[in-house]
Motif scaffolding. Structure first.
Motif, PDB file in Angstrom:
ATOM      1  N   LEU A 174       0.841  -1.188   0.000  1.00 49.19           N
ATOM      2  CA  LEU A 174       0.000   0.000   0.000  1.00 49.19           C
ATOM      3  C   LEU A 174       0.880   1.243   0.000  1.00 49.19           C
ATOM      4  CD1 LEU A 174      -2.713  -1.029   2.620  1.00 49.19           C
ATOM      5  CD2 LEU A 174      -2.909  -1.036   0.122  1.00 49.19           C
ATOM      6  N   PRO A 175       0.494   2.288  -0.727  1.00 47.44           N
ATOM      7  CA  PRO A 175       1.321   3.493  -0.766  1.00 47.44           C
ATOM      8  C   PRO A 175       1.376   4.186   0.592  1.00 47.44           C
ATOM      9  CG  PRO A 175      -0.790   3.882  -1.834  1.00 47.44           C
ATOM     10  CD  PRO A 175      -0.714   2.406  -1.568  1.00 47.44           C
ATOM     11  N   LYS A 176       2.547   4.686   0.940  1.00 46.02           N
ATOM     12  CA  LYS A 176       2.741   5.434   2.180  1.00 46.02           C
ATOM     13  C   LYS A 176       3.452   6.733   1.843  1.00 46.02           C
ATOM     14  CE  LYS A 176       4.301   3.471   5.993  1.00 46.02           C
ATOM     15  NZ  LYS A 176       5.246   2.876   6.975  1.00 46.02           N
ATOM     16  N   VAL A 177       2.953   7.827   2.387  1.00 47.13           N
ATOM     17  CA  VAL A 177       3.575   9.136   2.179  1.00 47.13           C
ATOM     18  C   VAL A 177       4.332   9.519   3.447  1.00 47.13           C
ATOM     19  CG1 VAL A 177       3.199  11.581   1.698  1.00 47.13           C
ATOM     20  CG2 VAL A 177       1.810   9.858   0.540  1.00 47.13           C
ATOM     21  N   ILE A 178       5.608   9.794   3.293  1.00 45.14           N
ATOM     22  CA  ILE A 178       6.469  10.161   4.417  1.00 45.14           C
ATOM     23  C   ILE A 178       6.967  11.585   4.229  1.00 45.14           C
ATOM     24  CG2 ILE A 178       8.604   9.644   5.663  1.00 45.14           C
ATOM     25  CD1 ILE A 178       8.359   6.756   4.594  1.00 45.14           C
ATOM     26  N   MET A 179       6.839  12.399   5.275  1.00 45.89           N
ATOM     27  CA  MET A 179       7.394  13.747   5.257  1.00 45.89           C
ATOM     28  C   MET A 179       8.664  13.754   6.099  1.00 45.89           C
ATOM     29  SD  MET A 179       5.830  17.405   6.600  1.00 45.89           S
ATOM     30  CE  MET A 179       4.666  17.537   5.243  1.00 45.89           C
ATOM     31  N   GLY A 180       9.741  14.271   5.526  1.00 42.20           N
ATOM     32  CA  GLY A 180      10.984  14.416   6.257  1.00 42.20           C
ATOM     33  C   GLY A 180      11.268  15.879   6.530  1.00 42.20           C
ATOM     34  N   VAL A 181      11.775  16.168   7.724  1.00 43.06           N
ATOM     35  CA  VAL A 181      12.056  17.556   8.096  1.00 43.06           C
ATOM     36  C   VAL A 181      13.436  17.658   8.738  1.00 43.06           C
ATOM     37  CG1 VAL A 181      11.429  19.446   9.654  1.00 43.06           C
ATOM     38  CG2 VAL A 181       9.644  18.258   8.379  1.00 43.06           C
TER      39      VAL A 181
ATOM     40  N   ALA B 167      16.658  14.959  14.938  1.00 36.94           N
ATOM     41  CA  ALA B 167      16.783  15.448  16.303  1.00 36.94           C
ATOM     42  C   ALA B 167      17.851  16.532  16.365  1.00 36.94           C
ATOM     43  CB  ALA B 167      17.149  14.302  17.243  1.00 36.94           C
ATOM     44  N   PRO B 168      17.662  17.572  17.194  1.00 31.25           N
ATOM     45  CA  PRO B 168      18.682  18.618  17.323  1.00 31.25           C
ATOM     46  C   PRO B 168      19.999  18.037  17.801  1.00 31.25           C
ATOM     47  CG  PRO B 168      16.610  19.309  18.327  1.00 31.25           C
ATOM     48  CD  PRO B 168      16.478  17.845  18.029  1.00 31.25           C
ATOM     49  N   PHE B 169      21.086  18.538  17.266  1.00 32.84           N
ATOM     50  CA  PHE B 169      22.404  18.082  17.689  1.00 32.84           C
ATOM     51  C   PHE B 169      22.899  18.965  18.822  1.00 32.84           C
ATOM     52  CE2 PHE B 169      22.882  21.120  14.226  1.00 32.84           C
ATOM     53  CZ  PHE B 169      23.795  22.018  14.729  1.00 32.84           C
ATOM     54  N   PHE B 170      23.783  18.412  19.638  1.00 31.47           N
ATOM     55  CA  PHE B 170      24.318  19.162  20.768  1.00 31.47           C
ATOM     56  C   PHE B 170      25.449  20.076  20.301  1.00 31.47           C
ATOM     57  CE2 PHE B 170      22.390  15.478  22.775  1.00 31.47           C
ATOM     58  CZ  PHE B 170      21.679  16.072  23.800  1.00 31.47           C
ATOM     59  N   GLY B 171      25.319  21.359  20.638  1.00 33.62           N
ATOM     60  CA  GLY B 171      26.331  22.337  20.250  1.00 33.62           C
ATOM     61  C   GLY B 171      26.777  23.154  21.446  1.00 33.62           C
ATOM     62  N   VAL B 172      27.691  24.066  21.201  1.00 31.07           N
ATOM     63  CA  VAL B 172      28.235  24.865  22.297  1.00 31.07           C
ATOM     64  C   VAL B 172      27.340  26.059  22.618  1.00 31.07           C
ATOM     65  CG1 VAL B 172      30.624  24.189  21.850  1.00 31.07           C
ATOM     66  CG2 VAL B 172      29.667  26.154  20.650  1.00 31.07           C
ATOM     67  N   ASN B 173      26.489  26.474  21.683  1.00 31.72           N
ATOM     68  CA  ASN B 173      25.627  27.630  21.894  1.00 31.72           C
ATOM     69  C   ASN B 173      24.270  27.170  22.419  1.00 31.72           C
ATOM     70  OD1 ASN B 173      23.848  29.866  21.576  1.00 31.72           O
ATOM     71  ND2 ASN B 173      25.244  30.747  20.063  1.00 31.72           N
TER      72      ASN B 173
ATOM     73  N   VAL C 244       8.655  10.242  14.264  1.00 35.69           N
ATOM     74  CA  VAL C 244       9.826   9.593  14.850  1.00 35.69           C
ATOM     75  C   VAL C 244      11.031  10.490  14.621  1.00 35.69           C
ATOM     76  CG1 VAL C 244      10.353   8.277  12.760  1.00 35.69           C
ATOM     77  CG2 VAL C 244      11.157   7.441  14.971  1.00 35.69           C
ATOM     78  N   GLU C 245      11.914  10.551  15.608  1.00 31.16           N
ATOM     79  CA  GLU C 245      13.129  11.349  15.514  1.00 31.16           C
ATOM     80  C   GLU C 245      14.316  10.456  15.147  1.00 31.16           C
ATOM     81  OE1 GLU C 245      12.422  13.084  19.670  1.00 31.16           O
ATOM     82  OE2 GLU C 245      13.618  14.642  18.667  1.00 31.16           O
ATOM     83  N   TYR C 246      15.238  11.049  14.392  1.00 29.74           N
ATOM     84  CA  TYR C 246      16.464  10.344  14.045  1.00 29.74           C
ATOM     85  C   TYR C 246      17.668  11.242  14.315  1.00 29.74           C
ATOM     86  CZ  TYR C 246      13.537   6.938  11.642  1.00 29.74           C
ATOM     87  OH  TYR C 246      12.592   5.973  11.359  1.00 29.74           O
ATOM     88  N   ALA C 247      18.693  10.685  14.942  1.00 33.99           N
ATOM     89  CA  ALA C 247      19.924  11.436  15.163  1.00 33.99           C
ATOM     90  C   ALA C 247      20.599  11.708  13.824  1.00 33.99           C
ATOM     91  CB  ALA C 247      20.863  10.634  16.064  1.00 33.99           C
TER      92      ALA C 247
END
Length: 211
Positions: free
Chosen positions: A11-18, A81-87, A113-116
């Motif tokens: 079945l078709p699945k639509v995925i949005m990536g951000v 997912a946001p990465f860890f930074g110095v600011n 779902v979040e991805y590193a």
């Protein structure tokens, strides 16, 4: 484009990536059916003209995400997912931008779902330390995208496309906030479907209501 992946779900699945950002936010929409992956759109939300007004930027993210949801009816959201930074302040702002994008999807019953960042790079290129250019190059080869010189926004948009493709490779594992999609929500609540905006490509016809 046919990818070398087996899938039991035809079945078709639509995925949005951000790929969240406070100046430029990349987004991509793909449709997966069996082993076939079709890129429906990849582009950016440009907020540079809004200056330092963070509230206006968050508002624009929510509004644009809502427009995209109504146009493409994604089944799932994959977001980096946001990465860890110095600011610390930059991290907080990036986290808010990510949260607003997620909230727009949750308001339409779309699981996420979040991805590193390293997970996304590893899934697409085989290396968690790949550069943006390397990710874009691999996507261009895999999905037959236009050369980088033909797409000025290529790197911002392909980052989001990589997140969506990573989610596809994971076969949608660990989606959060239930399993309902926006398409299923509209099928259950037809009164919520607004009239299509003139001139827009609306993907309603591609989705079949649940029996």
């Amino acid at each position: 484009m046919i990818l070398p992946l087996a899938s039991a779900d035809l079945l078709p699945k639509v995925i949005m990536g951000v790929d969240p950002g406070t100046q430029i936010m990349g987004y991509a929409v793909i449709e997966v059916q069996g082993q076939r992956v079709t890129v429906l759109r990849y582009d950016v939300i440009d907020m540079k003209k809004l200056g330092t007004n963070h509230a206006l930027k968050l508002k624009k993210i929510f509004e644009r995400m809502t427009e995209l949801i109504e146009e493409f009816l994604p089944d799932e959201l994959a977001i980096e997912a946001p990465f860890f930074g110095v600011n610390v302040q930059s991290m907080l702002k990036l986290g808010r931008a990510q949260g607003v994008a997620i909230a727009a999807c949750l308001s339409r019953q779309i699981p996420y779902v979040e991805y590193a960042p390293t997970k996304v790079k590893q899934s697409v290129t085989g290396s968690g330390n790949a550069t943006k250019e390397q990710v874009a190059h691999m996507l261009r080869q895999t999905l037959q995208l236009p050369p980088i010189e033909e797409a000025p926004k290529f790197l911002d948009a392909t980052d989001a496309l990589a997140v969506a493709l990573c989610h596809h490779y994971q076969k949608g594992n660990n989606v959060k906030a239930g399993g309902k999609s926006w398409g299923k929500f509209l099928a259950d609540n037809p009164s919520k479907l607004a009239a299509p905006v003139a001139g827009k490509k609306v993907a309603v016809a591609k989705k079949k209501p649940a029996a």
